[in-house]
Design an enzyme around this catalytic site. Sequence first.
Site, mmCIF file in Angstrom:
data_model
loop_
_atom_site.group_PDB
_atom_site.id
_atom_site.type_symbol
_atom_site.label_atom_id
_atom_site.label_comp_id
_atom_site.label_asym_id
_atom_site.label_seq_id
_atom_site.Cartn_x
_atom_site.Cartn_y
_atom_site.Cartn_z
ATOM 1 N N CYS A 1 4.775 9.606 42.395
ATOM 2 C CA CYS A 1 4.220 8.331 41.938
ATOM 3 C C CYS A 1 4.263 7.281 43.052
ATOM 4 O O CYS A 1 3.459 7.329 43.969
ATOM 5 C CB CYS A 1 4.920 7.887 40.659
ATOM 6 S SG CYS A 1 3.880 6.793 39.677
ATOM 7 N N HIS B 1 4.294 12.286 37.219
ATOM 8 C CA HIS B 1 5.729 12.605 37.252
ATOM 9 C C HIS B 1 5.965 14.055 36.819
ATOM 10 O O HIS B 1 6.213 14.310 35.632
ATOM 11 C CB HIS B 1 6.491 11.661 36.323
ATOM 12 C CG HIS B 1 6.551 10.263 36.836
ATOM 13 N ND1 HIS B 1 7.535 9.817 37.676
ATOM 14 C CD2 HIS B 1 5.726 9.209 36.653
ATOM 15 C CE1 HIS B 1 7.337 8.551 37.983
ATOM 16 N NE2 HIS B 1 6.231 8.156 37.373
ATOM 17 N N GLU C 1 8.477 15.804 37.147
ATOM 18 C CA GLU C 1 9.847 16.021 36.657
ATOM 19 C C GLU C 1 9.954 15.922 35.134
ATOM 20 O O GLU C 1 10.891 16.457 34.542
ATOM 21 C CB GLU C 1 10.816 15.036 37.331
ATOM 22 C CG GLU C 1 10.759 13.585 36.857
ATOM 23 C CD GLU C 1 9.695 12.731 37.561
ATOM 24 O OE1 GLU C 1 8.748 13.310 38.116
ATOM 25 O OE2 GLU C 1 9.813 11.487 37.536
HETATM 26 N N1 GLN Z 1 4.907 0.899 41.117
HETATM 27 C C1 GLN Z 1 3.893 1.891 41.123
HETATM 28 C C2 GLN Z 1 2.827 1.621 40.092
HETATM 29 O O1 GLN Z 1 3.035 0.880 39.162
HETATM 30 C C3 GLN Z 1 4.465 3.260 40.912
HETATM 31 C C4 GLN Z 1 5.101 3.436 39.573
HETATM 32 C C5 GLN Z 1 5.987 4.644 39.526
HETATM 33 O O2 GLN Z 1 6.423 5.134 40.550
HETATM 34 N N2 GLN Z 1 6.297 5.129 38.343
HETATM 35 O O3 GLN Z 1 1.767 2.167 40.187
#
Ligand code: GLN
Length: 554
Positions: free
Chosen positions: A392, A526, A528
Amino acid sequence: MTVTRTIFVTGGVMSSLGKGIVASGLAALLQAHGYKVRLKKFDPYLNVDPGTMNPNQHGEVFVTDDGAETDLDLGHYERFVHESASRYDTVTSGRVYSDVLAAERRGDYLGNTVQVIPHITDRIQELLPVDVKEDVDFLICEIGGTVGDIEGLPFIEAIRQFSQKVGSQNSLFIHLTYVPYLASAGEIKTKPSQHAVKELLHVGIQPQILMCRCEHPIPAEARRKLALFCNIDKDNVIEASDVDTIYAVPLKYHQSGLDRQVLKHFGLWKEQEADLSQWNDFVSRLRSPKAEVKIAVVGKYNEVKDSYKSILESFIHAGAANEAKVKVEILPAEDLEPQSFKTDQLKAFVKEKLSEYDGILVPGGYGLRGSQGKISAIEYARENQVPFFGICFGMQLAVIEYCRNVLGMKDATSSELEKKGNMVVGLLTEWEKDGKKAKRTGEEDMGGTMRLGAYPCQLIKGSGAAKIYGTSQISERHRHRYEVDVKIKPQLEKAGMVVSGLSPDGKLPEIVELPDHSWFYGMQFHPELKSRPFQPHPMFKSFIQAALEHKQKR
Ligand code: GLN
């Protein structure tokens, strides 16, 4: 109407005893007996969902396929039952109160005084069986907090009423307490558990099963005492002693007779054996690793070890799949960004800090703090052929790092980090001037502005990602506001960074990879959140394999 057998798990004495693990462990055991189980978590806090909570306070926010931001216990549930949870599996006081208050504003209560009892307690009971399909044999509900907390009382009253309605043949109360060992006296103490049960009796609930969390075995005499003074059948006083891995919990509870006692309560016990072969197999692989790798997670939510819960668990699954022990260290990204260094000094400093690791993972995150340190870690991994996994925010930063240091786009950044610069990462609405917005969850407040939940992703045939996944169509869970700008794709690819996963409409980059690197992948979602002991996530499995190879080469 058939009533789903409902098991409530409450906790006494103190918090953090592991009610979630009790609920999950029991679910795994009932599954091993061939039953279909559903787990739910009821949390007494007033946030409508945990989405707005800082991971440093409450641990990771777990996201379901249908886009609910939930307590991390739902992650345990999924990992123990190998099934996906849904937004109906998590209920907070905030949610209950907001439902009731909305109904009050609509005039649904026809002028009556709206009160905790019956309105809040009725709403809790309505939410209990919501979405539980008929084919579920057991519903296990964990009640967050500790019995006696003021905020938890409406939940306790609601489950008391629920059980009274459906009868004890259809419901069961399991109370988790702590049985300490007092070293100075050289004995096990039962009094805290006696008091904890009294606290529950005080609100009208007699638990039928007492789970005793303990560090030392509970002698027969102490068990007899617990049974007598807590008014519980001696066989239902179950020892829940510490284990070396949470994945041994179902096996441990089975030894202690938890499944037998629960099934006896419901009149379902017939001396059958539980099929625990997969658990036995997984735990024995965990306990006898043939190799070891060291992974750095360069993050910033370091104060609570649960902030990266699913990532840490995914490493356990991937380790077992590779017959390796994965030692994970969470490094504060800010430690990699001393202000006084010049570029070359900084590079040498970062290299020294990271050289002992066989792989580097930059996890999800928010905001400027620590972002430069993460970028330095990515640069180090990229330049030194160290396996790199960006999740992410980690993927977004990997793209920024590539733009800055390979494409020479020095001002490449994300609009999350800076006001000025070349926004290679930004909000979708910032680029799409035709009015087409990213799919939102509805409310445009801080609790609902993210791309949340499962989205399909198309993998480029022949790419590394497609090979690892073994397919070209995947679905993964998201939780972010910002996206990599697809317009940068041709430049990235010309310089060697392949966008190997895209949203089906081709507008949102989902995976980037470096084919010339030993193992370098960034993903917008994600992974995970979908790794499970018996189904380790292919990306984590492959990353650990690469880390093992990297270690051998070093
Ligand atoms: N801050 C980034 C976004 O909002 C990544 C978010 C995250 O890593 N879950 O896109």
